[in-house]
Scaffold this active site. Sequence first.
Site, PDB file in Angstrom:
ATOM      1  N   HIS A  18      -7.220  -5.698   1.991  1.00  0.00           N
ATOM      2  CA  HIS A  18      -5.938  -5.272   2.776  1.00  0.00           C
ATOM      3  C   HIS A  18      -5.416  -6.154   3.553  1.00  0.00           C
ATOM      4  CE1 HIS A  18      -6.836  -0.654   2.178  1.00  0.00           C
ATOM      5  NE2 HIS A  18      -7.786  -1.383   1.777  1.00  0.00           N
TER       6      HIS A  18
ATOM      7  N   GLY B 123     -15.211   3.789   3.720  1.00  0.00           N
ATOM      8  CA  GLY B 123     -14.009   4.413   3.070  1.00  0.00           C
ATOM      9  C   GLY B 123     -13.448   3.751   1.682  1.00  0.00           C
ATOM     10  N   GLN B 124     -14.140   3.149   0.978  1.00  0.00           N
ATOM     11  CA  GLN B 124     -13.475   2.530  -0.207  1.00  0.00           C
ATOM     12  C   GLN B 124     -13.196   3.496  -1.314  1.00  0.00           C
ATOM     13  OE1 GLN B 124     -16.108  -0.233  -2.482  1.00  0.00           O
ATOM     14  NE2 GLN B 124     -14.278  -0.804  -3.924  1.00  0.00           N
TER      15      GLN B 124
ATOM     16  N   ASP C 270       0.905  -1.352   0.048  1.00  0.00           N
ATOM     17  CA  ASP C 270       0.081   0.056  -0.036  1.00  0.00           C
ATOM     18  C   ASP C 270       1.047   1.310  -0.016  1.00  0.00           C
ATOM     19  OD1 ASP C 270      -3.198   0.559   0.901  1.00  0.00           O
ATOM     20  OD2 ASP C 270      -1.928   2.209   1.156  1.00  0.00           O
ATOM     21  N   ILE C 271       0.484   2.122  -0.587  1.00  0.00           N
ATOM     22  CA  ILE C 271       1.234   3.340  -0.756  1.00  0.00           C
ATOM     23  C   ILE C 271       1.362   4.330   0.294  1.00  0.00           C
ATOM     24  CG2 ILE C 271      -0.647   4.933  -1.782  1.00  0.00           C
ATOM     25  CD1 ILE C 271       1.437   5.760  -3.961  1.00  0.00           C
TER      26      ILE C 271
ATOM     27  N   HIS D 139     -10.272  -5.058  -3.496  1.00  0.00           N
ATOM     28  CA  HIS D 139      -8.883  -5.192  -3.006  1.00  0.00           C
ATOM     29  C   HIS D 139      -9.121  -5.759  -1.799  1.00  0.00           C
ATOM     30  CE1 HIS D 139      -9.891  -1.058  -2.727  1.00  0.00           C
ATOM     31  NE2 HIS D 139      -9.382  -1.033  -1.660  1.00  0.00           N
TER      32      HIS D 139
ATOM     33  N   ASN E  27     -12.930  -3.042   2.142  1.00  0.00           N
ATOM     34  CA  ASN E  27     -14.066  -2.011   2.324  1.00  0.00           C
ATOM     35  C   ASN E  27     -14.759  -2.076   1.019  1.00  0.00           C
ATOM     36  OD1 ASN E  27     -12.555  -1.013   4.611  1.00  0.00           O
ATOM     37  ND2 ASN E  27     -10.987  -0.108   3.432  1.00  0.00           N
TER      38      ASN E  27
HETATM   39  P1  DGP Z   1      -9.582   1.726   0.112  1.00  0.00           P
HETATM   40  O1  DGP Z   1      -9.848   2.692   1.065  1.00  0.00           O
HETATM   41  O2  DGP Z   1     -10.054   0.182   0.874  1.00  0.00           O
HETATM   42  O3  DGP Z   1     -10.218   1.733  -1.249  1.00  0.00           O
HETATM   43  O4  DGP Z   1      -8.121   1.375  -0.084  1.00  0.00           O
HETATM   44  C1  DGP Z   1      -7.474   2.010  -1.116  1.00  0.00           C
HETATM   45  C2  DGP Z   1      -5.899   1.786  -0.714  1.00  0.00           C
HETATM   46  O5  DGP Z   1      -5.002   1.969  -1.873  1.00  0.00           O
HETATM   47  C3  DGP Z   1      -5.622   2.798   0.203  1.00  0.00           C
HETATM   48  O6  DGP Z   1      -4.891   2.341   1.577  1.00  0.00           O
HETATM   49  C4  DGP Z   1      -4.392   3.519  -0.511  1.00  0.00           C
HETATM   50  C5  DGP Z   1      -3.927   2.638  -1.597  1.00  0.00           C
HETATM   51  N1  DGP Z   1      -3.626   3.074  -2.881  1.00  0.00           N
HETATM   52  C6  DGP Z   1      -4.153   4.257  -3.729  1.00  0.00           C
HETATM   53  N2  DGP Z   1      -3.811   4.445  -4.940  1.00  0.00           N
HETATM   54  C7  DGP Z   1      -2.529   3.688  -4.819  1.00  0.00           C
HETATM   55  C8  DGP Z   1      -1.486   3.692  -5.744  1.00  0.00           C
HETATM   56  O7  DGP Z   1      -1.433   3.984  -6.678  1.00  0.00           O
HETATM   57  N3  DGP Z   1      -0.391   2.543  -5.505  1.00  0.00           N
HETATM   58  C9  DGP Z   1      -0.577   1.851  -4.173  1.00  0.00           C
HETATM   59  N4  DGP Z   1       0.621   1.186  -3.978  1.00  0.00           N
HETATM   60  N5  DGP Z   1      -1.393   1.942  -3.289  1.00  0.00           N
HETATM   61  C10 DGP Z   1      -2.341   2.910  -3.567  1.00  0.00           C
END
Ligand code: DGP
Length: 114
Positions: free
Chosen positions: A102, A93-94, A30-31, A100, A87
């Site tokens: 986590h 908070g999606q 996760d970023i 996906h 989520n």
């Molecule tokens: P959610 O809230 O469940 O939709 O989580 C989305 C997650 O995705 C959030 O924790 C940050 C991650 N994320 C968003 N954009 C990127 C990206 O470009 N690269 C990576 N590695 N993670 C990302």
Amino acid sequence: MTECIFCKIARAEMKAQVIYSDEDVVAFRDINPQAPTHVLVIPRKHIPSIADCAPDDLPLLAKVLQTGAKIAEMESIRESGYRLVLNAGPDAGQAVNHLHVHVLGGRKMTWPPG
Ligand code: DGP
């Protein structure tokens, strides 16, 4: 071709720290990590949310979850414990509309989640 960022990561058109991939799923860090281990597992197929999973998608969904457990093994958090979070929709908070899971671990978690 979809503009979805997670589809782009799955197609390697966008950079990510991919730690596992096969013909069905991709797992990457996760970023914005919320725990020492914070990995996202996605299906390569674009499914916007768990709410959009068709009966035919259930084997793929099972594989996404099983891959989450595999990642926990790879990250050595099987014994200490971990959380798989999925989520769906605004109240949860999606933020990215590509299903996906986590994988969170490496620290003590609280319940209920915020
Ligand atoms: P959610 O809230 O469940 O939709 O989580 C989305 C997650 O995705 C959030 O924790 C940050 C991650 N994320 C968003 N954009 C990127 C990206 O470009 N690269 C990576 N590695 N993670 C990302």
